[in-house]
Scaffold this motif. Structure first.
Motif, PDB file in Angstrom:
ATOM      1  N   CYS A  51      44.799  18.369  52.369  1.00  0.00           N
ATOM      2  CA  CYS A  51      44.342  18.651  53.724  1.00  0.00           C
ATOM      3  C   CYS A  51      45.441  19.419  54.451  1.00  0.00           C
ATOM      4  O   CYS A  51      46.606  19.008  54.440  1.00  0.00           O
ATOM      5  CB  CYS A  51      44.021  17.371  54.482  1.00  0.00           C
ATOM      6  SG  CYS A  51      43.288  17.671  56.121  1.00  0.00           S
ATOM      7  N   GLY A  52      45.064  20.526  55.056  1.00  0.00           N
ATOM      8  CA  GLY A  52      46.014  21.311  55.828  1.00  0.00           C
ATOM      9  C   GLY A  52      45.899  20.970  57.302  1.00  0.00           C
ATOM     10  O   GLY A  52      44.790  20.827  57.835  1.00  0.00           O
ATOM     11  N   PHE A  53      47.036  20.828  57.956  1.00  0.00           N
ATOM     12  CA  PHE A  53      47.078  20.478  59.377  1.00  0.00           C
ATOM     13  C   PHE A  53      47.743  21.618  60.151  1.00  0.00           C
ATOM     14  O   PHE A  53      48.766  22.152  59.725  1.00  0.00           O
ATOM     15  CB  PHE A  53      47.884  19.192  59.588  1.00  0.00           C
ATOM     16  CG  PHE A  53      47.239  17.960  59.010  1.00  0.00           C
ATOM     17  CD1 PHE A  53      46.590  17.049  59.824  1.00  0.00           C
ATOM     18  CD2 PHE A  53      47.284  17.707  57.639  1.00  0.00           C
ATOM     19  CE1 PHE A  53      45.999  15.912  59.300  1.00  0.00           C
ATOM     20  CE2 PHE A  53      46.684  16.581  57.102  1.00  0.00           C
ATOM     21  CZ  PHE A  53      46.045  15.678  57.936  1.00  0.00           C
ATOM     22  N   ASP A  54      47.145  21.953  61.308  1.00  0.00           N
ATOM     23  CA  ASP A  54      47.728  22.996  62.136  1.00  0.00           C
ATOM     24  C   ASP A  54      47.356  22.729  63.593  1.00  0.00           C
ATOM     25  O   ASP A  54      46.276  22.172  63.869  1.00  0.00           O
ATOM     26  CB  ASP A  54      47.231  24.382  61.709  1.00  0.00           C
ATOM     27  CG  ASP A  54      48.156  25.499  62.157  1.00  0.00           C
ATOM     28  OD1 ASP A  54      48.951  25.986  61.335  1.00  0.00           O
ATOM     29  OD2 ASP A  54      48.100  25.868  63.349  1.00  0.00           O
ATOM     30  N   THR A  55      48.224  23.116  64.500  1.00  0.00           N
ATOM     31  CA  THR A  55      47.945  22.906  65.921  1.00  0.00           C
ATOM     32  C   THR A  55      46.989  23.948  66.480  1.00  0.00           C
ATOM     33  O   THR A  55      46.444  23.770  67.566  1.00  0.00           O
ATOM     34  CB  THR A  55      49.249  22.937  66.737  1.00  0.00           C
ATOM     35  OG1 THR A  55      49.913  24.183  66.502  1.00  0.00           O
ATOM     36  CG2 THR A  55      50.169  21.788  66.345  1.00  0.00           C
ATOM     37  N   SER A  56      46.772  25.040  65.741  1.00  0.00           N
ATOM     38  CA  SER A  56      45.870  26.102  66.194  1.00  0.00           C
ATOM     39  C   SER A  56      44.444  25.800  65.758  1.00  0.00           C
ATOM     40  O   SER A  56      44.115  25.879  64.567  1.00  0.00           O
ATOM     41  CB  SER A  56      46.311  27.453  65.627  1.00  0.00           C
ATOM     42  OG  SER A  56      45.311  28.436  65.854  1.00  0.00           O
ATOM     43  N   ALA A  57      43.590  25.468  66.725  1.00  0.00           N
ATOM     44  CA  ALA A  57      42.195  25.204  66.398  1.00  0.00           C
ATOM     45  C   ALA A  57      41.509  26.444  65.839  1.00  0.00           C
ATOM     46  O   ALA A  57      40.668  26.348  64.931  1.00  0.00           O
ATOM     47  CB  ALA A  57      41.461  24.704  67.641  1.00  0.00           C
ATOM     48  N   ARG A  89      42.846  28.826  64.027  1.00  0.00           N
ATOM     49  CA  ARG A  89      43.220  29.020  62.632  1.00  0.00           C
ATOM     50  C   ARG A  89      42.520  28.010  61.733  1.00  0.00           C
ATOM     51  O   ARG A  89      42.011  28.352  60.654  1.00  0.00           O
ATOM     52  CB  ARG A  89      44.733  28.915  62.458  1.00  0.00           C
ATOM     53  CG  ARG A  89      45.189  29.081  61.017  1.00  0.00           C
ATOM     54  CD  ARG A  89      46.677  29.342  60.920  1.00  0.00           C
ATOM     55  NE  ARG A  89      47.022  30.624  61.522  1.00  0.00           N
ATOM     56  CZ  ARG A  89      48.245  31.140  61.519  1.00  0.00           C
ATOM     57  NH1 ARG A  89      49.248  30.491  60.953  1.00  0.00           N
ATOM     58  NH2 ARG A  89      48.486  32.312  62.076  1.00  0.00           N
ATOM     59  N   VAL A  90      42.484  26.766  62.160  1.00  0.00           N
ATOM     60  CA  VAL A  90      41.824  25.719  61.374  1.00  0.00           C
ATOM     61  C   VAL A  90      40.341  26.026  61.209  1.00  0.00           C
ATOM     62  O   VAL A  90      39.787  25.925  60.104  1.00  0.00           O
ATOM     63  CB  VAL A  90      42.032  24.339  62.032  1.00  0.00           C
ATOM     64  CG1 VAL A  90      41.053  23.311  61.464  1.00  0.00           C
ATOM     65  CG2 VAL A  90      43.466  23.866  61.824  1.00  0.00           C
ATOM     66  N   ALA A 128      40.756  21.386  56.330  1.00  0.00           N
ATOM     67  CA  ALA A 128      41.748  21.751  57.340  1.00  0.00           C
ATOM     68  C   ALA A 128      41.380  21.063  58.643  1.00  0.00           C
ATOM     69  O   ALA A 128      40.197  20.906  58.958  1.00  0.00           O
ATOM     70  CB  ALA A 128      41.788  23.264  57.529  1.00  0.00           C
ATOM     71  N   THR A 129      42.391  20.643  59.392  1.00  0.00           N
ATOM     72  CA  THR A 129      42.134  19.910  60.621  1.00  0.00           C
ATOM     73  C   THR A 129      43.300  20.059  61.594  1.00  0.00           C
ATOM     74  O   THR A 129      44.415  20.406  61.192  1.00  0.00           O
ATOM     75  CB  THR A 129      41.918  18.411  60.323  1.00  0.00           C
ATOM     76  OG1 THR A 129      41.609  17.717  61.534  1.00  0.00           O
ATOM     77  CG2 THR A 129      43.164  17.793  59.708  1.00  0.00           C
ATOM     78  N   THR A 130      43.020  19.787  62.859  1.00  0.00           N
ATOM     79  CA  THR A 130      44.075  19.702  63.871  1.00  0.00           C
ATOM     80  C   THR A 130      44.447  18.251  64.163  1.00  0.00           C
ATOM     81  O   THR A 130      45.351  17.994  64.963  1.00  0.00           O
ATOM     82  CB  THR A 130      43.615  20.364  65.184  1.00  0.00           C
ATOM     83  OG1 THR A 130      42.429  19.695  65.650  1.00  0.00           O
ATOM     84  CG2 THR A 130      43.316  21.843  64.987  1.00  0.00           C
TER      85      THR A 130
END
Length: 446
Positions: A45-51, A53-54, A83-85
């Motif tokens: 699972c990839g995590f990113d603060t950019s909604a 991008r997710v 992918a999720t924030t």
């Protein structure tokens, strides 16, 4: 007190691909790593603060040409990639890999804000048996002096309940010969158990793991790689300046010197340094060295030389315009060819092209640009005045109406013969006109 995590059980789960992975940061490092882990058979699972991008990744789209949409869609189709924030889900995964940016402040000090925020998010969900790996480039000691204390405050015992390691990223956007899985991975663990786990995990992802004695050593490896390049590029940039004054073509010198089969490695001059690594990483060691009352003179001198190169290019352009057309920069229309920091990518991080545009406009030039990989310049904190600029079409008329074409990035998808044929003046910072056999009297190497 709970018993220590069973290392043998965790190692067996890695071998069986029953060891799930979370990657914090879906940028130029995190996304390729996450997709490589999926290809190796792991749940990721990839995590990113950019909604944005997710959402894009979840829909199968890519923010960069470095990662194809087909690769993302293939990963999604396995059912093992998401992918999720929602950083609150980090506790669901056995390994958490932190791949977030490590920029510099305006005073050129390390900015570990993203690393610290990621570590706090991990700490909020940390559970026994988890492996935490930092991949962000940073100064030697960050893993144990910055990340570890944040995680230790949970009360879990490092090296017994949870495990901490460092493995420097080695991504090279645009390099089709070396994908993530083919690049040897340096791994340093905080203790022997962490080292065993991290080496086993990366051993399942890449073709070769290079174990080192500690996280601090692993951190120093990454800085050494990039400082080596920065210093040598500064050297050839300085040689270019002096050889220009002597009427010597530095590119011809480098080409001839490169025929020596030992004791020499070619580096090439340019209009400045770009990308997230070489212009930034050396200053992480410069900053850390102050703690030991040591001045990194080579590193700082290299930075000064490389930082000054855009101004040299502008000076050469101004001199050439005056000599060839009798006009100054304030009345000139300039076409900048390429705004990405290197050829065949869409990455603008620390691109010298952006600085070149700024310097030209400070001299009141009218500037347009063409880049086949960057149709629009995105918003960036350091170059907000350029956000929204659009690449113009490259036609005989658009080339000819400019007083000069400044080749800042040598993308392959450009017809340099057409550039030379229709341009009034060409300033070539990459020697590409010579390489493709398009040299002419109005082409100036800079």
């Amino acid at each position: 007190m709970t018993p220590p995590a069973d290392i043998d059980v965790l190692l067996a789960r890695i071998v069986a691909r029953r060891f799930s992975i979370a990657v914090i940061g879906l940028g130029y490092v995190g996304l390729p790593l996450a997709l490589t882990a999926v290809q190796a058979g792991f749940e990721v699972c990839g995590f990113d603060t950019s909604a944005a991008r997710v959402d894009g990744i979840a829909a199968g789209s890519s923010f960069t040409t470095h990662v194809s949409e087909a690769t993302i869609r293939a990963a999604l189709a396995t059912g093992r990639f998401a992918a999720t924030t929602d950083l609150g889900r980090l506790g669901n995964y056995d390994a958490v890999i932190i791949a977030v940016p490590t920029p510099l402040t305006r005073s050129r000090d390390p900015d570990l804000g993203h690393v610290e925020a990621a570590a706090r998010a991990v700490a909020a969900c940390l559970r026994p048996g988890q492996l935490v790996v930092l991949e962000s480039t940073t100064w030697p000691g960050t893993t144990t002096e910055v990340v570890a204390p944040i995680l230790d405050r949970t009360g879990l015992r490092r090296g017994q309940d949870y495990f901490l390691a460092y493995s420097p990223e080695r991504e090279d956007p645009g390099n089709k010969d070396f994908r993530t899985a083919a690049i040897p991975k340096v791994v340093g663990g905080d203790g022997p158990e962490a080292a065993r786990l991290a080496e086993a995990l990366y051993g399942a992802l890449v073709t070769e793991v290079v174990p080192v004695s500690s996280t601090t050593t692993a951190e120093a490896v990454k800085l050494t790689e990039n400082i080596f390049r920065s210093v040598n590029i500064a050297l050839v940039n300085e040689l270019k300046l002096i050889y220009d004054k002597m009427g010597i073509d530095v590119w011809e010198v480098i080409e001839a010197a490169g025929t020596k089969p030992f004791g020499y490695m070619p580096f090439y001059p340019g209009p400045g340094l770009g990308g997230h690594c070489i212009p930034i990483d050396p200053f992480y060691l410069t900053w850390k060295a102050r703690e030991f009352d040591f001045t990194t003179r080579f590193i700082e001198l290299a930075g000064q030389i490389n930082t000054a190169m855009p101004q040299h290019v502008i000076d050469r352009l101004a001199e050439s315009l005056d000599r060839a057309q009798g006009i100054g920069l304030s009345k000139a229309e300039i076409l900048v060819l390429g705004v990405a920091y290197k050829k065949n990518v869409d990455d603008l991080r620390e691109s010298p092209s952006l600085r070149l545009i700024e310097l030209l406009e400070e001299r009141s030039s009218h500037v347009t640009y063409h880049d086949p990989h960057v149709p629009v310049i995105p918003d960036h904190a350091d170059h907000r005045g350029l956000a929204g600029r659009r690449s113009i079409a490259l036609t005989p008329d658009t080339i000819a109406r400019h007083h000069a074409v400044l080749i800042a990035t040598d993308h392959d998808a450009v017809d340099y013969h057409a550039i030379v044929r229709h341009a009034r003046l060409v300033i070539d910072t990459r020697n590409i006109c010579h390489k493709v056999g398009a040299m002419a009297s109005h082409v100036v190497k800079a």
